[in-house]
Write an enzyme that holds these catalytic residues in place. Sequence first.
Site, PDB file in Angstrom:
ATOM      1  N   LYS A  37      -0.702   1.905  10.965  1.00  0.00           N
ATOM      2  CA  LYS A  37      -1.434   2.691   9.959  1.00  0.00           C
ATOM      3  C   LYS A  37      -2.586   3.399  10.678  1.00  0.00           C
ATOM      4  O   LYS A  37      -3.686   2.864  10.807  1.00  0.00           O
ATOM      5  CB  LYS A  37      -1.965   1.758   8.859  1.00  0.00           C
ATOM      6  CG  LYS A  37      -2.852   2.467   7.846  1.00  0.00           C
ATOM      7  CD  LYS A  37      -3.003   1.675   6.563  1.00  0.00           C
ATOM      8  CE  LYS A  37      -4.034   2.311   5.657  1.00  0.00           C
ATOM      9  NZ  LYS A  37      -3.995   1.838   4.291  1.00  0.00           N
TER      10      LYS A  37
ATOM     11  N   GLU B 174      -3.842  -1.369  11.773  1.00  0.00           N
ATOM     12  CA  GLU B 174      -4.601  -0.164  11.414  1.00  0.00           C
ATOM     13  C   GLU B 174      -5.790   0.080  12.348  1.00  0.00           C
ATOM     14  O   GLU B 174      -6.882  -0.447  12.135  1.00  0.00           O
ATOM     15  CB  GLU B 174      -5.115  -0.273   9.962  1.00  0.00           C
ATOM     16  CG  GLU B 174      -5.926   0.949   9.532  1.00  0.00           C
ATOM     17  CD  GLU B 174      -6.423   0.888   8.085  1.00  0.00           C
ATOM     18  OE1 GLU B 174      -6.219  -0.130   7.412  1.00  0.00           O
ATOM     19  OE2 GLU B 174      -7.033   1.866   7.644  1.00  0.00           O
TER      20      GLU B 174
END
Length: 338
Positions: free
Chosen positions: A219, A177
């Site tokens: 992400k 992420e």
Amino acid sequence: MEIQKLKDTVQALMAEGKGLLAMDESTPTSDKRFKVVGIPQTEEMRRIYREWIATAPGLGESISGAILYDETIRQKTDDGIPFVEVLHKAGIVPGIKVDEGAHDLAGFPDEKVTDGLDGLRDRLKEYAAMGARFAKWRAVITIGEGIPTSTCIEANTEALARYAALCQEAGIVPIVEPETLMDGDHTLEQCEAVTERVLRSLFTRLALHKVALEGILLKPNMVLPGEKCPTQNSVEEVADATVNCFNRTVPAAIGGIAFLSGGQSAELASARLNAMHVRHKDLPWPLTFSFSRAIQQPALELWAGKPENVEKAQQVLVRRAKCNSAARLGQYTEAMEG
Ligand code: 13P
């Protein structure tokens, strides 16, 4: 590395019409959210909150995986059932946030680097034994005067790659992420340029660390104008800029992309994800959601820490999950908001 095991987890997480629920707020973040709504900031209130989320009827119809926090993965329901087990029974794959937060990057004012690599190999073994099948590590990139610097981007993507390699060694799918924040007055074009720089650096580092792309999920942030930017682009412009940016930078081999919401309203996050699917067919990777605030916030406000509000709050939570599930299929409409 057991690549088939990683691929199986990826497939379960990216199941058609489903997405992820991030319920892994650290204690300080959770306290911040509770305080705004006037909920006592105690371990027991956090446990109660997570219990009614994990047991919300029908959640598993739209949610494939839930990301837990260290405190939560060790907690149980009132009936003494570990949350991991509750999720498993609901058909939701349990995962775990393993980073230890973004801290000031020494020598680089206003920039952060995420900590948590020390001891990670042992922690991953422990979490795997507790039933976690995937993990999450969040890096934070800020857009501002002269930032992000290459030093900040490289420090963060190097950490993400080392984390991802350790996860795969442990048979755990890493959710990678890199979040370019929407704080500030930058334009959509500036966000696109920074997101592109970050993703190029990330995939170079992942390759250097021999991370199997088929066994990761990305992400990322959507490509958005800063929240204080005078020009707020349309849903369609955001969808196009986001997909175009990823088409240029993200290898087709990765397991999938699951967006964070990053402070967008719940409705806009759904509408933008939906527009990506409506306007862009034959994407090289499955595209879904991994939202925290854009799924939880309306339900959290409704609950407000009161037992008598739990049932209604669960319904609101599940409706948001359903809206996002529809968005993932390009079938979301405003009428679904009820
Ligand atoms: P938001 O959807 O609230 O941005 O949270 C996603 C997340 O997991 C942040 O790490």
